[in-house]
Design a protein around this motif. Structure first.
Motif, PDB file in Angstrom:
ATOM      1  N   ALA A   1      21.722  37.534  32.157  1.00  0.00           N
ATOM      2  CA  ALA A   1      20.849  37.637  33.340  1.00  0.00           C
ATOM      3  C   ALA A   1      20.922  39.021  33.988  1.00  0.00           C
TER       4      ALA A   1
ATOM      5  N   TYR B   1      18.094  33.996  35.392  1.00  0.00           N
ATOM      6  CA  TYR B   1      18.883  32.758  35.400  1.00  0.00           C
ATOM      7  C   TYR B   1      17.952  31.559  35.273  1.00  0.00           C
TER       8      TYR B   1
ATOM      9  N   GLU C   1      28.195  29.633  37.786  1.00  0.00           N
ATOM     10  CA  GLU C   1      27.304  30.792  37.731  1.00  0.00           C
ATOM     11  C   GLU C   1      26.491  30.867  39.014  1.00  0.00           C
TER      12      GLU C   1
ATOM     13  N   TYR D   1      26.098  33.788  30.608  1.00  0.00           N
ATOM     14  CA  TYR D   1      24.825  33.702  31.337  1.00  0.00           C
ATOM     15  C   TYR D   1      24.686  34.883  32.290  1.00  0.00           C
TER      16      TYR D   1
ATOM     17  N   PHE E   1      25.376  25.822  38.394  1.00  0.00           N
ATOM     18  CA  PHE E   1      24.661  27.010  38.860  1.00  0.00           C
ATOM     19  C   PHE E   1      24.419  26.886  40.353  1.00  0.00           C
TER      20      PHE E   1
END
Ligand code: NYM
Ligand code: MG
Length: 240
Positions: free
Chosen positions: A111, A171, A19, A107, A139
């Motif tokens: 986000a 995030y 991500e 996610y 991430f």
């Protein structure tokens, strides 16, 4: 000694998600990771969301390319539906011992939509509750300014620094979950690649005998332990 072939059949692959904000290098790293892990003898498949090749994905692609307008709630649910439609295939790979690396997941869904006015992160998470829970979320951190310097954004919807700053703030609210690892992506591609490869190989080794959890259900949020579900016969069964 029991034969190793039967125990090998029991081992599942890991579910790993990359991500980060746009231009953080996720797609480049995903491709490199597949090659390196394959060369190390791991079976690996790549998925990416949105998956633009399906009927739902084509609507999303048109929306991102600004060829059509959609209600913000509706497009949020389409992004989620696009994940759900690929889940039987993704789960099959994991059950068969293949590690799945995913370029963006729920996610991103939460986000990005929650960066729009009037959307709470909590509402945005609901459509993805119950998806398989990643064993590891890598991430890639990069400030929106650093991201914009990487050749600039394209013309797609959401590719603006102000919007990306709100995405980054969302995030960071999601990042407290114990399966997240924050990785500074402001470094050369090969150094980052080595770092990510090591984290994934440890995760493959650590997760192969455990069940896969479910996303954003109370039991799996904090402990990371697989959620049990009652079967029709009333027995508890780990979700795979
Ligand atoms: N995006 C991606 C969302 O808004 N919601 C989602 O659920 C997902 C998976 O799509 N700007 C946004 C983030 C990106 C855009 O993704 C396209 P990519 O990785 O650039 O193809
Ligand atoms: Mg993009």
């Amino acid at each position: 000694m029991p034969s190793t072939s039967s125990s090998r059949l029991m081992k599942r692959g890991a579910l790993v998600v990359l991500e980060g904000v746009d231009r953080s290098g996720k797609s480049t790293q995903c491709k490199m990771l597949k090659d390196t892990l394959n060369n190390q003898g791991h079976s690996v498949e790549l998925f990416r969301f949105p998956e633009r090749s399906t009927a739902i994905g084509k609507v999303i692609a048109d929306y991102l390319a600004k060829k059509c307008e959609l209600d913000d709630h509706a497009v949020h649910l389409l992004f989620s539906a696009n994940r759900w439609e690929l889940m039987p295939d993704l789960k099959k790979h994991i059950e068969n011992g293949t590690t799945v690396i995913v370029d963006r997941y729920a996610y991103s869904g939460a986000a990005f939509t929650a960066a729009k006015p009037g959307f709470s992160l909590d509402w945005c998470k609901q459509a993805d509750v119950g998806l398989p829970r990643p064993d590891l979320v890598l991430f890639l951190t990069l400030t929106p300014e650093q991201a914009a310097r990487r050749g600039g954004f394209g013309d797609e919807r959401y590719e603006q620094t102000d919007f990306q700053k709100r995405v980054a703030a969302n995030y960071s609210k999601l990042s407290g979950e114990d399966n997240w690892k924050m990785i500074d992506a402001d470094k050369d591609i090969d150094t980052l690649h080595t770092e990510l490869t090591q984290l994934i190989t440890s995760t493959i080794a650590a997760t192969k005998s455990s069940g896969l959890g479910t996303l954003w259900t109370p039991a799996s949020d904090c402990s990371g332990s697989p959620v049990k579900e009652k079967t029709r016969l009333g027995q508890e069964e780990a979700l795979v």
